[in-house]
Design an enzyme around this catalytic site. Structure first.
Site, PDB file in Angstrom:
ATOM      1  N   HIS A   1       0.861  -1.176   0.000  1.00  0.00           N
ATOM      2  CA  HIS A   1       0.000   0.000   0.000  1.00  0.00           C
ATOM      3  C   HIS A   1       0.903   1.234   0.000  1.00  0.00           C
ATOM      4  CE1 HIS A   1      -3.845  -1.920   0.396  1.00  0.00           C
ATOM      5  NE2 HIS A   1      -3.538  -2.531   1.529  1.00  0.00           N
TER       6      HIS A   1
ATOM      7  N   CYS B   1      -0.410   2.435  -4.344  1.00  0.00           N
ATOM      8  CA  CYS B   1      -1.166   3.663  -4.567  1.00  0.00           C
ATOM      9  C   CYS B   1      -0.312   4.859  -4.153  1.00  0.00           C
ATOM     10  CB  CYS B   1      -2.465   3.651  -3.758  1.00  0.00           C
ATOM     11  SG  CYS B   1      -3.665   2.415  -4.310  1.00  0.00           S
TER      12      CYS B   1
END
Length: 393
Positions: free
Chosen positions: A235, A278
């Protein structure tokens, strides 16, 4: 006769023959940097709305002719020397394209010398244009694969890790993986990989090695070779990736760990970072295209500490990246596919990453066209071309 005149004289025949498979010639012309087709022009040529396929080739030939003599010469060279083009368009041999001479060869010291060996100056120039990847193995590919975040699972990341391991092993790299690392563990592990000074310390991070069919325990100390690959699957947010403890590690800090120093064995060697994470929470939307020296020192004695990096991000700043729970992420899967297709043909890695950018940018992540898009980003300070080749057994 000039190259441009040769193209003008044979224009109709060239367009007719190349229209037999316009996609190949579009890709080849884009990959040949001397022709000068930009990424934007390439995308427009691919997406133009024509009643027949010949329209794509007509526009391509016109665009090359408008660029001038050097572009025309490079294009004619391509048609006469590229083996795939000669196989795909055998009728080209019936056209008189060699009225414009091929690009001049280096002048020999003696006109009577029949040797085809290049002068030392030319050899040095060729070596200076491409990173040498001669070590066996080529070097290390390190994968940091963060899957388990508290009660949240990054499904699909293991597929990405396995596909990356397979393709970089095929390219001659020794592939190592650290699984589920906190921010502190990532930071310390990367420092270990940069220095490789303490094999016992690496064991702390439960490093696994790709065996060809899966990841197994690391048995012997790794060593650096002629290149370094680092893949981070996690992430992330703007400018950072997260450890499994949700603590951020800046991408800048990751790359700085490997910057050039007098002691580093990677100084002057290419270092590639693939970041699947991301970079924010925004969704990218689609829009319709409108056309579809220190003064007294020898400069060569010094090397910028930030030189020789390539950083390929799954997405631009502030935005999410898409990952399928079974099939893996758009970005990593495209990288693996382009490496498989392009490396046997000695394609430069930046050319392949431009293709990744284009491929991922065309994917749709929503039910409505343009609702969810993704645009990868490439940043580089490479000084030469980087060509990775499949290993020979």
């Amino acid at each position: 006769m000039s190259a441009k005149d040769t193209m003008r004289r044979n224009k109709t025949s060239i367009q007719r023959i190349l229209s037999g498979d316009y996609k190949i010639i579009l890709n080849k012309a884009f990959e040949e940097k001397e022709i000068g087709i930009t990424l934007r022009e390439y995308n427009n040529l691919k997406s133009i709305n024509k009643e027949n396929v010949e329209g794509h080739v007509v526009d391509l030939v016109d665009k090359i002719m408008n660029k001038g003599e050097e572009s025309c010469q490079a294009f004619l060279n391509l048609l006469q020397t590229d083996e795939e083009i000669k196989r795909t368009y055998p009728e080209l041999k019936n056209i008189q394209l060699n009225e414009a001479c091929l690009l001049p060869k280096p002048v020999q010291a003696c006109s009577d010398d029949k040797s085809d060996v290049l002068p030392q100056e030319s050899k040095r120039q060729k070596e200076d244009e491409t990173y040498e990847i001669n070590s066996q193995p080529a070097s290390l590919c390190v994968i940091i694969n963060n899957e388990n975040f508290d009660e949240e699972l990054r499904s699909g990341t293991n597929k990405d890790a396995q596909d990356l391991a397979e393709v970089f092993s095929w390219l001659g790299f020794r592939v190592l993986m650290c699984k589920d690392q906190t921010k502190d563990q990532m930071e310390r592990a990367l420092k270990c990989f940069a220095s490789l000074s303490d094999f016992a310390q690496l064991q702390e991070f439960n490093v696994k090695e790709w065996s060809g069919s899966g990841f197994t325990d690391l048995q012997e100390a790794p060593m650096h070779g002629d290149a370094f690959i680092c893949c981070v699957l996690s992430h992330g947010n703007k400018g950072v990736v997260f450890g499994i403890d949700w603590q951020p590690l800046s991408i800048k800090q990751i790359t700085t760990t490997f910057k050039a120093t007098d002691q580093s064995s990677l100084t002057g060697k290419p270092k590639v970072f693939l970041i699947q994470a991301c970079q924010g929470s925004k969704k990218q939307l689609g829009v319709l295209s409108k056309g579809l020296q220190a003064d007294d020192a020898d400069p060569s004695s010094f090397l910028p500490e930030e030189a020789d990096f390539l950083i390929a991000m799954a997405t631009v700043e502030d935005c999410i990246s898409i990952r399928h729970k079974i099939h893996g992420s758009w970005f990593v899967q495209s990288v693996c596919q382009q490496l498989k297709e392009g490396c046997p043909w000695s394609k430069d890695i930046t050319t392949l990453l431009y293709k990744v950018n284009n491929e991922v940018s065309q994917k749709e992540g929503g039910f409505q066209p343009g609702a969810v898009k993704q645009m990868p980003e490439v940043r580089l300070t490479l000084r030469k071309s980087l060509v990775l080749s499949p290993r020979r057994n």
